[in-house]
Design a protein around this motif. Structure first.
Motif: not given
Length: 779
Positions: A45, A47, A109, A221, A228
């Protein structure tokens, strides 16, 4: 990962955990480094520093209709003026991270403090103007709050006096081949950590809350992803890596004010990314950075080619040889200065020397068009927008009037349907406070069917459109409601007449009756002649526009005629007993009313107005001399005062019994239309000359400023001719009876000088024969 565990930068790609990628906002070097780090690290993911309310919108960044530069716009739902932008360029690291995630199917995100809190914390207008990109290590808002520039400190430590130059050498021009993709971020994080230890955690007032929120989102997360990647301003990295408990972070966020916000994507421009625009995280050369990011090879050569194309388009002689020599010079300068690659300063120096012949004038054009640039982004139709913004987009497409960041002029012919529609659109937007276009003086002509506009779309206009959405869902409905509200709450009669004019040119038939009713009521109660005269011109212009735009202006004509009648009756008593400032103001109103009544063409009104002006001109000293002189000049210009009468009025005004200051004021009013009268009428000139010679010495210093102001308004040729006429004591002809001539005029016809010019004249006229024309005879 436990809630209280520290967050650290991984030492190398492939290590599990959290990769904190500290960046410089809008830096192409940072963008390339982020892309390389993501390729190597392969996070589950991504961020990004930004408002979490934008999470539902992040998918739009991958659509075909999205073209940077763009910005996220957040505004308070019930107060659209409270807004903030988060801009992204093609070379912004955050944008590159979004595109990488979209291409690899990785969720994105936003983890910054929600806009609902950040906008609620912003209470002053100045704080609402710029996007909250406080974490930039390039001297952004955080640095300003700290009263030092982190980038400047690092540059100074490295021996550079220019932070931009250091950043280019250290990051933008740095080759990443063979290096650990995460190593630059670890080094930058270490540098920022040292700066925060030295200068404290300072920053903006809401930085602790922002960083606490980021830490909480990173913890969330980590519960679902082993890897991450966090892309944020480098200034925040030490705070995000610092050990902190979730309880302490939540405590920092407790009790923050909150408002309801809406968020969407809007187009942005390179010009608004520049530091000179006031953007806190701005850069000096967005166009240059965009070129560096987009040029896959030979960036200096490609840049010089762009510059040459721009200069050629401006008709400057630039050849391919100039490009070759400029590239060589730029590379040589970079080598002499110890730089890895020619930067903007080297290319600019080379362009100045080779392509501009040492002049800085073409460089200003290059900076404006290329170094900064006028690129305007695009957003897809699927992006959320207020209904008024969607209606504006439909109208822009229907009328083929595309928003552009580059300022341009638009000539409209109101007799054409499309141009008339464009005019109505621009006038409606201006009435709503959306100043996309500014009306300017037309170069094509002075007819009422012509309009000239200067157009320039600024991203901030998106906020103005959102603000105007409270008036209606379409431009027509919103402008109508705004006009009706403005008429009801107007404080001056002139404001209502101006609003009536704007309703007419904007094509608001439903608003005009309301405005006219208010106008009639206000006009009936208004007793100040100055206010009536001030309101008349706009009303008359509105009545005239009806013929061009095909609207019914009969009601306007009636109100205008009634207003003119009241000005005609009330002007003489209103002129009595005014001081110098009051007389000057009333003169402006009277002259504007005079022009308006001439355009109104009402039966008998012009004759009654002329009778009133004659009464003012022949009145005794109760009316200031400025107004009496102005009335006499208006009558004379209209052919309603002959030269004999004008000379008589001037003689009375300049008589010895009249105070010198009053006489000078009369002259100012009479000669304000120009000094040609003095050239063509010897009597008037003799009167002025005789009066001026007889002014007492004690009063001369008081009279002189008025005379200088009066004669200073004449054209230079008129002043020179008047002076020569006074010097030789005559008027109206270039030669006096004694044979003295005005400079520039010959005493007679000089045949010898004419003969010398004839050969050239024959060549110009094409006469090459042997007839009379060839010899100059009969010619």
């Amino acid at each position: 990962m436990t809630p209280g565990a520290p967050i650290a930068v991984p030492p190398a790609a492939g290590a599990s955990g959290v990769a904190l990628l500290g960046v410089r906002h809008h830096g192409p070097g940072s963008a390339r480094a982020v892309r390389a780090a993501l390729d190597a690290y392969r996070p589950g993911t991504v961020l990004i520093e930004g408002p979490p309310e934008a999470d539902p919108l992040v998918g739009l960044a991958a659509e075909d209709g999205m073209r940077p530069p763009v910005a996220l716009l957040a505004h308070v739902l019930d107060d659209p003026g409270r807004a903030a932008f988060w801009p992204f360029a093609e070379f912004s690291p955050e944008w590159v991270a979004i595109q990488w995630a979209a291409g690899h199917g990785v969720p994105v995100t936003f983890i910054d403090l929600p806009a609902a809190h950040s906008l609620a914390l912003r209470t002053t207008p100045d704080e609402q103007d710029e996007a909250p990109e406080e974490g930039s290590p390039d001297g952004g808002e955080a640095a300003q709050a700290l009263r030092f520039d982190p980038l400047a400190v690092l540059a100074e430590t490295a021996g550079y006096d220019d932070p931009e130059r250091w950043w280019e050498d250290a990051v933008e021009h740095r080759s990443s081949s063979g290096d650990d993709p995460l190593a630059p971020f670890a080094a930058l994080a270490e540098a920022m950590g040292a700066l925060r230890e030295m200068y404290g955690d300072g920053g903006q007032e809401d930085d602790p809350a922002r960083e606490a929120h980021m830490r909480l989102r990173i913890r969330d997360a980590r519960r679902t992803h082993d890897r991450v990647a966090v892309v944020c301003g480098a200034w925040h990295v030490p705070a995000l890596a610092r050990p902190a408990t979730a309880t302490a972070d939540r405590q920092l966020l407790k009790g923050l004010p909150k408002v309801k916000v809406e968020m969407t994507w809007v187009p942005w421009t390179h010009r608004r990314l520049s530091r000179h625009s006031g953007y806190g995280a701005g850069i000096d050369s967005p166009g240059w950075y965009g070129h560096l990011f987009g040029a896959r090879d030979r960036p200096v050569t490609r840049w010089m080619t762009k510059v040459a194309g721009l200069l050629r388009a401006e008709d400057l002689p630039v050849s391919s040889a100039h490009v070759i020599e400029a590239v060589r010079l730029a590379d040589t300068l970079a080598a002499m200065r110890g730089r890895p690659l020619a930067g903007l300063s080297e290319t600019t120096d080379a362009i100045r020397a080779v392509m501009c012949d040492g002049s800085d004038v073409p460089l200003a054009l290059i900076r404006d068009r290329l170094v900064v640039g006028d690129v305007l982004g695009e957003v897809p139709d699927s992006a959320p927008a207020v209904p008024l913004a969607r209606d504006l987009t439909r109208e822009q497409r229907r009328l083929r009037l595309k928003p552009e960041a580059l300022e341009r002029e638009l000539e409209l012919d109101l007799r054409k349907e499309t141009d008339a529609g464009r005019s109505r659109l621009l006038h409606r937007l201006r009435l709503l406070g959306v100043d996309w276009g500014e009306q300017v003086r037309s170069r094509a002509g002075t007819g009422t069917f012509r309009e000239s506009w200067r157009l320039c779309w600024e991203p901030e206009l998106a906020i103005r459109v959102a603000e105007a959405g409270v008036w209606g869902t379409t431009l027509l409905a919103a402008a109508t409601a705004k006009a009706e509200e403005g008429a009801v709450h107007a404080t001056a009669l002139a404001d209502v007449t101006a609003l009536a004019e704007r309703c007419l040119v904007a094509g608001l038939p439903d608003a005009l009756p309301v405005v006219m009713r208010v106008l009639a009521d206000r006009a009936a109660l208004e007793t100040d002649v100055g206010h009536l005269a001030q309101a008349l011109p706009a009303l008359v212009r509105s009545a005239r526009y009806g013929d061009v735009r095909g609207t019914d202006s009969e009601a306007l004509h009636k109100v205008a005629e009634g207003l003119a009648e009241r000005v005609c009756i009330g002007l003489p008593p209103a002129c009595v007993g005014l001081d110098a400032d009051g007389a000057a103001e009333m003169r402006g109103h009277a002259e504007a009313a005079h022009r308006a009544i001439g355009l109104l063409q009402a039966d008998g009104l012009l004759d009654r107005w002329a009778v009133m002006l004659r009464g003012v001109a022949e009145r005794d000293g109760a009316i200031p001399g400025l107004l009496r002189g102005s009335a006499a000049r208006l009558l004379m210009d209209d052919g309603r005062l002959d030269e004999e009468s004008a000379a008589r009025l001037m003689a009375l005004a300049l008589s010895p019994g009249t105070p010198s200051a009053e006489s000078a004021a009369w002259l100012e009013g009479f000669l304000a239309g120009g000094g040609m009268l003095l050239i063509h009428d010897e009597r008037l000139l003799a009167l002025v000359d005789g009066w001026l010679a007889a002014v007492p010495a004690a009063a001369f210093n008081d009279v002189l400023p008025l005379l200088r102001r009066t004669f200073g308004e004449f054209e230079s040729g008129v002043r020179r001719t008047v002076g020569e006429l006074v010097r030789r004591g005559g008027a109206g002809r270039p030669e006096t009876a004694a044979g003295e001539t005005v400079p520039g005029f010959g005493a007679g016809f000089d045949e010898e000088r004419v003969a010398a010019a004839l050969p050239v004249l024959r060549l110009l006229l094409g006469h090459t024969g042997d007839g009379p024309d060839a010899t100059g005879e009969n010619g």
